[in-house]
Design a protein around this motif. Structure first.
Motif, PDB file in Angstrom:
ATOM      1  N   GLU A 107       0.834  -1.200   0.000  1.00  0.00           N
ATOM      2  CA  GLU A 107       0.000   0.000   0.000  1.00  0.00           C
ATOM      3  C   GLU A 107       0.872   1.254   0.000  1.00  0.00           C
ATOM      4  OE1 GLU A 107      -3.308   0.293  -0.144  1.00  0.00           O
ATOM      5  OE2 GLU A 107      -3.555  -1.897  -0.293  1.00  0.00           O
ATOM      6  N   TRP A 108       0.487   2.245  -0.789  1.00  0.00           N
ATOM      7  CA  TRP A 108       1.154   3.539  -0.770  1.00  0.00           C
ATOM      8  C   TRP A 108       0.761   4.277   0.505  1.00  0.00           C
ATOM      9  CZ3 TRP A 108       3.801   6.163  -5.021  1.00  0.00           C
ATOM     10  CH2 TRP A 108       4.078   5.305  -6.103  1.00  0.00           C
TER      11      TRP A 108
ATOM     12  N   GLY B 291      -1.755  -2.130  -7.377  1.00  0.00           N
ATOM     13  CA  GLY B 291      -1.411  -2.618  -6.047  1.00  0.00           C
ATOM     14  C   GLY B 291       0.068  -2.780  -5.787  1.00  0.00           C
TER      15      GLY B 291
END
Length: 224
Positions: free
Chosen positions: A101-102, A117
């Motif tokens: 996840e960013w 993703g």
């Protein structure tokens, strides 16, 4: 932006074996491109300001980091690898990254990459060449070339469906047939170095540096 200024750039040389023969990924630049029109090249391009703000999932590994550090700050070294990942994604639609996840919304250039993703990864990068574009060209770049095994690509390395139209005729070509294409001079020089690396399985002890300036052309070695 001053178009005559030398910009940092990064190039990704993906390689894989097909039926036991080393192949590399290349594509053709457009006939109307300002820089190297109609030439076959590796995916690559200039470092953007936003590349300095993009995270890498893991630190740059040795000896790649040490070799970049001969003439690049840690910030520039990371931005170069980020640019290499981004350009491969934009020009070939291939992802060098790991699922994660960013921590913050990605810049526009990275939205579709993030939607898959993935966060960029520099796993498997080998710094193999540096070259500065000769003077009196419409674009000048200080380019670092990175060799990456296609096994590091997330997904099908033959799937170019997400690529932009910047490169056409994307294909894997046997390295010993690549010179049959219309190549820039510097690409031919880099190909010779890459062929030696793939043949021996060992990167050189120092990175070749083709330096062009107004006085002379120099072929140097970067010592880590």
């Amino acid at each position: 932006m001053d178009k005559s200024a030398i910009r940092h750039a990064a190039t990704t040389i993906l390689h894989r074996e097909i039926e036991g023969v080393p192949h590399i990924l290349m594509g053709q630049r457009g006939a109307k491109a300002a820089f190297m029109p109609s030439k076959f090249v590796f995916p690559g391009g200039a470092v953007d300001e936003s590349d300095f703000d993009i995270p890498l999932l893991h630190p740059i590994a040795s000896p790649c980091l040490e070799r970049l550090a001969t003439d690049a700050s840690p910030e520039l070294a990371q931005a170069l690898l980020i640019a290499a990942v981004r350009e491969l994604w934009e020009e070939a639609g291939l992802i060098l990254g790991e699922q994660a996840e960013w921590g913050a919304p990605p810049p526009l250039d990275w939205v579709k990459f993030a939607e898959r993703g993935f966060i960029p990864s520099a796993t498997g990068f080998t710094f193999v060449f540096r070259a500065i574009t000769p003077p009196r060209r419409p674009r000048r770049f200080d380019a670092r070339f990175f060799l990456v095994d296609a096994s590091n690509v997330s997904g099908d390395p033959d799937d170019f469906s997400a690529a932009s139209d910047e490169l056409s005729h994307l294909h894997w070509i046997a390295i010993d047939r690549a010179r049959e294409l219309d190549l820039p001079f510097i690409t031919e020089v880099v190909l010779a170095e890459v062929a030696q690396i793939l043949r021996t399985g060992t990167p050189p002890k120092s990175v070749p540096f083709f330096k062009n300036d107004d006085e002379q052309n120099l072929f140097l070695r970067l010592n880590s």
